[in-house]
Design a protein around this motif. Structure first.
Motif, short mmCIF file in Angstrom:
data_model
loop_
_atom_site.label_atom_id
_atom_site.label_comp_id
_atom_site.label_asym_id
_atom_site.label_seq_id
_atom_site.Cartn_x
_atom_site.Cartn_y
_atom_site.Cartn_z
N ALA A 115 19.24 12.67 13.79
CA ALA A 115 18.19 11.74 14.22
C ALA A 115 16.89 12.46 14.54
O ALA A 115 15.80 11.91 14.37
N GLU A 144 21.13 8.42 9.02
CA GLU A 144 20.20 9.00 9.99
C GLU A 144 20.48 8.54 11.42
O GLU A 144 19.61 8.64 12.28
N VAL A 145 21.69 8.07 11.69
CA VAL A 145 21.96 7.46 13.00
C VAL A 145 22.59 8.41 14.01
O VAL A 145 22.74 8.05 15.18
#
Length: 218
Positions: A115, A144-145
């Protein structure tokens, strides 16, 4: 009650523990009567607010005020564990240079950025994906978490910022869990539950995963 068809993967099952506390049953294996809610943070929070669990189970239950957060944490842990399994299967590449090379060669199923990854690194890997896949680059999943420490934990390395998944069953297992977590966070689970609890299978139509109702006792 409504009878809207719903995929069980778009719902989360909840049961009462022996002490009466409502707990999520992500794998849908815990015994007892269950209540199903659309798989999004907003829907779980709304179910807590409307006391849908007590009505669904027709019993006095204890519902943690943090239930929506608790579900997200369980989904995050489940995803991290799945990534660790994919890594053990040899399906994960780490390090900016190796990820960029694999992307440019068209060998990746997905790319993963922490992230906190810098925009420049993301941009360069996106360019590598375009070199490797052309117009099909948009079909490559971009994850992208997860924070860097989650990636470190899953991959057994320090300071992981960029990684890539190679195609394989372990990669698909991780991606399925990542999508579930992303849907939960983004509020894509469906209609908020009420007395008719959309997203909840009815006991007479469990095989159809119908829109409203509650599971029978098992």
């Amino acid at each position: 009650m409504t009878r809207a068809e719903r995929d069980p993967d778009e719902m989360i099952r909840f049961v009462a523990a022996p002490d009466g506390t409502i707990v999520p049953d992500l794998r849908r294996k815990l015994p007892g009567r269950g209540v199903w809610v659309g798989a999004s943070r907003a829907l779980v929070a709304e179910a807590v607010r409307r006391k849908a669990f007590a009505r669904g189970l027709k019993a006095q239950v204890t519902v943690p005020a943090t239930l929506a957060d608790d579900v997200e944490e369980l989904l995050r842990r489940d995803s991290v564990q799945a990534l660790a399994l994919a890594n053990k299967a040899g399906l994960v590449v780490t390090g900016f240079g190796k990820v960029e090379e694999a992307a440019a060669a068209g060998r990746v199923r997905a790319v993963i950025h922490a992230a906190e990854a810098a925009a420049d690194g993301r941009r360069k890997i996106a360019q590598a994906l375009f070199r490797g896949f052309g117009e099909r680059a948009a079909e490559v999943d971009v994850v992208e978490v997860f924070a860097g420490h989650d990636l470190d934990l899953a991959l057994g390395r320090s300071h992981v910022i960029h990684a890539a998944l190679i195609a394989g069953p372990g990669s698909e297992g991780f991606l399925a869990r990542w999508r579930r977590l992303a849907r939960y966070r983004n509020g894509e689970g469906g209609t908020p539950p009420g007395d008719e609890a959309p997203g909840v299978p009815h006991e007479r139509d469990l095989d159809k995963h119908v829109g409203a109702g509650f599971e029978p006792n098992e």
